[in-house]
Design a protein around this motif. Structure first.
Motif, PDB file in Angstrom:
ATOM      1  N   SER A  98       0.826  -1.201   0.000  1.00  0.00           N
ATOM      2  CA  SER A  98       0.000   0.000   0.000  1.00  0.00           C
ATOM      3  C   SER A  98       0.864   1.256   0.000  1.00  0.00           C
ATOM      4  O   SER A  98       1.831   1.349   0.751  1.00  0.00           O
ATOM      5  CB  SER A  98      -0.899   0.006   1.245  1.00  0.00           C
ATOM      6  N   MET A 108      -0.085   3.987   1.206  1.00  0.00           N
ATOM      7  CA  MET A 108      -0.373   4.758   2.414  1.00  0.00           C
ATOM      8  C   MET A 108       0.529   4.352   3.582  1.00  0.00           C
ATOM      9  O   MET A 108       0.555   5.004   4.613  1.00  0.00           O
ATOM     10  CB  MET A 108      -1.836   4.638   2.825  1.00  0.00           C
ATOM     11  N   ILE A 109       1.282   3.266   3.425  1.00  0.00           N
ATOM     12  CA  ILE A 109       2.161   2.787   4.483  1.00  0.00           C
ATOM     13  C   ILE A 109       3.598   3.169   4.170  1.00  0.00           C
ATOM     14  O   ILE A 109       4.148   2.771   3.147  1.00  0.00           O
ATOM     15  CB  ILE A 109       2.048   1.251   4.646  1.00  0.00           C
ATOM     16  N   ILE A 139       6.360   5.273  10.144  1.00  0.00           N
ATOM     17  CA  ILE A 139       5.814   4.518  11.279  1.00  0.00           C
ATOM     18  C   ILE A 139       6.896   4.298  12.330  1.00  0.00           C
ATOM     19  O   ILE A 139       6.685   4.509  13.521  1.00  0.00           O
ATOM     20  CB  ILE A 139       5.238   3.168  10.803  1.00  0.00           C
ATOM     21  N   GLY A 183       3.781  -1.201  14.231  1.00  0.00           N
ATOM     22  CA  GLY A 183       3.102   0.050  13.922  1.00  0.00           C
ATOM     23  C   GLY A 183       2.816   0.905  15.135  1.00  0.00           C
ATOM     24  O   GLY A 183       3.453   0.772  16.174  1.00  0.00           O
ATOM     25  N   LYS A 242      -1.443   3.791  11.947  1.00  0.00           N
ATOM     26  CA  LYS A 242      -0.977   2.984  10.818  1.00  0.00           C
ATOM     27  C   LYS A 242      -0.107   1.836  11.305  1.00  0.00           C
ATOM     28  O   LYS A 242       0.678   1.997  12.235  1.00  0.00           O
ATOM     29  CB  LYS A 242      -0.188   3.842   9.839  1.00  0.00           C
ATOM     30  N   GLU A 283      -2.154  -4.359   5.959  1.00  0.00           N
ATOM     31  CA  GLU A 283      -1.521  -3.047   6.025  1.00  0.00           C
ATOM     32  C   GLU A 283      -2.628  -2.010   6.090  1.00  0.00           C
ATOM     33  O   GLU A 283      -3.551  -2.048   5.282  1.00  0.00           O
ATOM     34  CB  GLU A 283      -0.702  -2.758   4.763  1.00  0.00           C
ATOM     35  N   GLY A 284      -2.517  -1.092   7.021  1.00  0.00           N
ATOM     36  CA  GLY A 284      -3.533  -0.045   7.043  1.00  0.00           C
ATOM     37  C   GLY A 284      -3.693   0.605   8.386  1.00  0.00           C
ATOM     38  O   GLY A 284      -2.821   0.597   9.233  1.00  0.00           O
ATOM     39  N   GLU A 285      -4.880   1.170   8.567  1.00  0.00           N
ATOM     40  CA  GLU A 285      -5.225   1.911   9.780  1.00  0.00           C
ATOM     41  C   GLU A 285      -5.834   0.984  10.823  1.00  0.00           C
ATOM     42  O   GLU A 285      -6.598   0.075  10.491  1.00  0.00           O
ATOM     43  CB  GLU A 285      -6.247   3.001   9.448  1.00  0.00           C
ATOM     44  N   TRP A 286      -5.511   1.247  12.069  1.00  0.00           N
ATOM     45  CA  TRP A 286      -6.074   0.531  13.201  1.00  0.00           C
ATOM     46  C   TRP A 286      -6.793   1.526  14.084  1.00  0.00           C
ATOM     47  O   TRP A 286      -6.346   2.656  14.256  1.00  0.00           O
ATOM     48  CB  TRP A 286      -4.955  -0.155  14.001  1.00  0.00           C
TER      49      TRP A 286
END
Length: 67
Positions: free
Chosen positions: A8, A10-11, A16, A34, A49, A61-64
């Motif tokens: 991704s 975005m990562i 991070i 992350g 992230k 991969e992404g937002e938490w």
């Protein structure tokens, strides 16, 4: 995670890793790399992230948000 290349856009691993909330959490079947914050009980929860890599090679991969 040093050799891991995110799929991704975005990562950004360096972003991070440099976050003040950066943490690594190990689980029986996975590892999280992350951003984390402490909740009211002093437990680290995934927030922001991050990357979750499972032992079967699945990856998220992404937002938490609140774990």
């Amino acid at each position: 995670m040093d050799e891991y290349v995110p799929e991704s856009s975005m990562i950004n691993i360096e972003e991070i890793r440099n976050s003040v909330n950066f943490s690594i959490k190990k689980f029986p079947d996975a590892m999280y790399f992350g951003e984390c914050i402490k909740n009211g009980k002093a437990k680290l929860i995934r927030q922001g992230k991050g990357i979750m890599k499972y032992i079967n090679n699945r990856v998220y991969e992404g937002e938490w948000d609140d774990d």
